[in-house]
Scaffold this active site. Structure first.
Site, PDB file in Angstrom:
ATOM      1  N   GLU A  30       0.837  -1.213   0.000  1.00 41.26           N
ATOM      2  CA  GLU A  30       0.000   0.000   0.000  1.00 41.26           C
ATOM      3  C   GLU A  30       0.868   1.257   0.000  1.00 41.26           C
ATOM      4  O   GLU A  30       0.579   2.225  -0.701  1.00 41.26           O
ATOM      5  CB  GLU A  30      -0.936  -0.018   1.224  1.00 41.26           C
ATOM      6  CG  GLU A  30      -2.020  -1.080   1.087  1.00 41.26           C
ATOM      7  CD  GLU A  30      -2.929  -1.151   2.306  1.00 41.26           C
ATOM      8  OE1 GLU A  30      -2.407  -1.349   3.414  1.00 41.26           O
ATOM      9  OE2 GLU A  30      -4.152  -1.004   2.148  1.00 41.26           O
ATOM     10  N   GLU A  62      -3.847  -9.647   3.880  1.00 37.52           N
ATOM     11  CA  GLU A  62      -4.722  -9.293   5.010  1.00 37.52           C
ATOM     12  C   GLU A  62      -5.836 -10.295   5.235  1.00 37.52           C
ATOM     13  O   GLU A  62      -6.229 -10.567   6.369  1.00 37.52           O
ATOM     14  CB  GLU A  62      -5.323  -7.898   4.807  1.00 37.52           C
ATOM     15  CG  GLU A  62      -4.344  -6.754   4.995  1.00 37.52           C
ATOM     16  CD  GLU A  62      -3.480  -6.482   3.780  1.00 37.52           C
ATOM     17  OE1 GLU A  62      -3.548  -7.255   2.798  1.00 37.52           O
ATOM     18  OE2 GLU A  62      -2.725  -5.498   3.801  1.00 37.52           O
TER      19      GLU A  62
END
Ligand code: NAD
Length: 711
Positions: free
Chosen positions: A105, A125
């Site tokens: 990210e 995740e």
């Protein structure tokens, strides 16, 4: 310092220096933030490079911080990501090694990305019951396309940079380089180009500014939902991943990001994510042993010998062959060797048929395998694993022979499930070289390896067994010596409780259904039919002699006395049609149970699923607590790893000990006291372990009782 700032001409190089994997802990975020601010105000700086180490750009969020306030403490990951994207000067990500989760990210918020082609990128995740929380679900579809992005986010698997670079219309990677040595040089070139473009009036490119479309959006997302629904088994995160990627195609970037943050926070508070995070940390903690530092030297293991080519010996051998380690198998009879090798070959051939293995690899693996009937041939092996009959006399003969034959320094391991390893070690003059390596059946498939530490096992022998276990891709957990070690010792009261439930009113199917609904792949009776009911029968016979105080139900014996050993005899707790595995209710078993009740004057009562589940799970927990008390396991998390990888405890419940902590140890002890007071109850069985009582009284959990938990 977790980040270093260096000026290279007019480019500021910000290097993440938080070993081992540049996790984005609060400290790292603060340091990177400071560097970014410094670069922003320095008039000499025209561009910024973010770089990590050869091993990792960044593995993302610090998992031990997640769930605590530190994860949200400013600068949090989202703030950092936004600061990077909104930086006044071009920011270039120089990517190498691992680029995962928050690391990816962060990279996607940069204006340009240069990557070593072998670097591994992932959005893992979902494996922690979460979704990406710092714009990942919104930027990745813009960077590589909706379908590849959703696949990456849903699967959580690593994808090499060079594969992503080949995607049509990818905008994730501007440049690939061959190796780490080229990375900074290339990043500097890109930085200078970007600075020049900006000086010429060009806007900084941002992934968030790109459009995100799918040509058949409606049908694609509905297809994705149908596909994922079954696999997600009711877990919320995978469906949310789909909703968020869909939002990326429908909403403005800022709206999508706000939605993502909300979902991320909700999932973070879920019991499922807490369980996954616990197991993630427990797995890492399990490899640490309090008094055996990670610097302990390990013995070199180049050649392995296995004694016994039966069910376990063959599977154990395959683990080493798969890792490219030569194996010799020793037996007493040629026929047993031939049979054992035949099974190994058949297992590999089945993998080739399924396309999981190539013929070349099969040939290469079998070429590493040799057989012998003579101990002289295995004398030079560095490790020998004994997997002969579970009989102390047979083990004695084997270990005395090994002691005489094996070269000095060889490790002598036993795969015994129930015998006293201290006793076995004492058959040799080198008990310090003896260790338990308790594989689970099928040994080539099951992830769990209990590494059993006997009283005299040397530290380097223990460290070597753990390192080797890791090499053959097992989850290793250290157990002290006791009857059944961690896993089988706990399963014994679980089975005993299951049989008491039959006495009181359940059918085998009632019990299996309840615990399967809880999340186990198989209830105790279906499991026992698969493993063979005779195994438990022998254990009960041994207990009757050695531990007469332990109360067993007679019903399992009555089943065995009818020859109902399980699937292998066509019937056990259930009936089976030849060649099929479906468990069918058995009239004979039901009638045995009913006549037992009549004989003992027991009036069957209706037992709710919740009681069944709590009795079985708390039976595990209570024994687990005793195992902790006695120091057989070092941490509660180790016990959870055993149950996750060896017994199918549902991962999203975090293992039996985590489940009890989540329930609250006070409430767990209250349940036990309630069970103890029931008619026909075994009140000794339900006496809560001292550790549970002590912790419950102080409002503490298992993690507070054991050192090094989740560190
Ligand atoms: P098995 O009966 O399938 O195989 C034992 C093999 O050992 C046979 O092939 C036999 O010929 C050979 N053998 C016997 N005596 C020997 C000797 N003196 N020298 C060389 N070979 C000899 O048994 P198994 O199920 O593979 O179990 C082996 C060990 O593994 C036992 O200690 C058992 O407790 C343990 N174990 C079994 C399981 C399981 O599920 N089967 C799981 C974990 C551990």
């Amino acid at each position: 310092m977790s980040a270093m700032y260096e000026l290279m001409g007019d480019v500021a190089v910000v290097r993440l220096t938080h070993p081992p994997m540049n996790g984005l802990s609060l400290r790292t975020r603060q340091d990177v933030m400071q560097s970014l601010e410094r670069a922003a105000v320095d008039p000499q700086v025209k561009a910024v490079i973010l770089i990590g180490s050869e091993k990792a750009f960044s593995s993302g969020a610090d998992i031990s911080e997640l769930g605590s306030t530190r994860a949200y403490q400013e600068p949090n990951l989202l703030t950092l990501v936004q600061t990077v994207e909104q930086h006044a000067k071009p920011v270039i990500a120089a990517l190498s090694g691992v680029v995962m989760g928050g690391g990816l990210e962060l990279a996607m918020a940069c204006h340009h990305r240069v990557a070593v082609k072998s670097c591994r990128m992932a959005m893992p995740e979902v494996k922690l019951g979460l979704v990406p929380g710092a714009g990942g679900t919104q930027r990745l579809p813009r960077a590589i396309g909706v379908e590849p992005a959703l696949n990456m986010i849903l699967q959580g698997q690593e994808v090499p940079a060079e594969v992503l670079h080949e995607l049509p219309e990818q905008r994730l990677l501007n440049q690939l380089v061959d190796s780490w040595d080229d990375l900074l040089r290339e990043a500097l070139i890109v930085a200078h180009q970007a600075a020049a473009a900006q000086a010429a009036g060009g806007a900084l490119p941002k992934l968030s500014a790109l459009s995100c479309r799918h040509p058949q959006s409606e049908s694609y997302f509905s297809f994705a939902r149908t596909m994922v629904k079954g696999m997600a088994k009711g877990l919320p995160a995978p469906m949310q991943c789909i909703a968020l990627v869909e939002a990326a195609t429908q909403r403005k970037f800022a709206e999508g990001q706000a939605l993502e943050l909300q979902v991320f926070k909700d999932l973070m508070a879920s019991t499922e994510s807490a369980a996954f995070r616990h197991l993630f940390l427990a797995e890492r903690a399990a490899s640490k042993i309090k008094d055996v530092p990670s610097t302990t030297p390990v013995r070199d293991i180049q050649r392995v010998a296995v004694i016994g080519a039966g069910t376990m010996g063959g599977g154990i051998a395959m683990n080493f062959l798969n890792a490219g380690i030569p194996v010799q198998i020793l037996e007493t009879q040629q026929a047993a060797l031939d049979r054992g090798i035949g099974v190994i070959r058949k297992n590999y051939e089945a993998q080739v048929k399924k396309g999981k293995l190539t013929q070349d690899k099969l040939d290469a693996r079998l070429a590493l395998l040799s057989t012998t009937l003579s101990y002289g041939d295995i004398a030079q092996a560095d490790l020998v694993i004994e997997a002969v009959f579970e009989d102390m006399k047979v083990k004695e003969a084997v270990f005395k022979q090994l002691d005489q034959t094996m070269k000095p320094g060889a490790i002598l391991a036993s795969n015994t499930s129930t015998l006293d390893l201290n006793h076995i070690a004492a058959f040799t003059k080198r008990p310090e070289d003896v260790v338990g390596m308790h594989f689970f059946s099928p040994a080539n498939v099951m992830k769990l390896l209990e590494v059993v530490r006997a009283e005299k096992t040397a530290k380097d022998v223990l460290a070597t067994a753990m390192a080797l276990g890791k090499k053959i891709r097992k989850t290793c957990v250290v157990s002290g010596v006791c009857d059944g070690f961690i896993g089988n010792r706990m399963i014994d009261p679980y089975f005993r409780q299951a049989a008491f439930l039959l006495e009181e009113g359940c059918t085998p199917m009632d019990v299996d259904r309840a615990i399967e609904k809880f999340g186990f792949p198989m209830g105790p009776f279906r499991m026992s039919d698969l493993a063979g009911n005779d195994i438990g029968w022998h254990i009960r016979q041994r207990h009757a002699l050695e531990k007469p105080h332990i109360r067993h139900s007679r019903i399992p014996d009555l089943i065995c006395e009818k020859g109902r050993f399980g699937q292998k005899t066509g019937g056990g707790w259930y009936d089976y049609i030849a060649g099929q595995r479906e468990a069918l209710p058995s009239a004979e078993v039901l009638s045995i149970i009913e006549s037992y009740r009549t004989q003992h004057g027991i009036v069957a009562r209706k037992i709710e699923a919740q009681e069944i589940v709590m009795r079985l799970v708390l039976a595990l927990v209570n024994e687990g607590a005793r195992i902790l008390e006695e120091g057989i396991a070092e941490r509660a998390g180790d016990i959870d790893m055993v149950y996750l990888t060896g017994y199918g405890f549902p991962a999203w419940r975090g293992g039996p000990m985590h489940y009890a902590e989540h329930l609250g140890l006070y409430r767990a002890s209250q349940w036990m006291k309630r069970f103890a007071a029931m008619p026909n109850a075994d009140s000794d069985f339900w006496h809560p372990a001292d550790l549970i009582e002590q912790l419950a009284a102080q409002g503490l959990g298992f993690a507070d009782a054991t050192s090094g938990e989740q560190s």
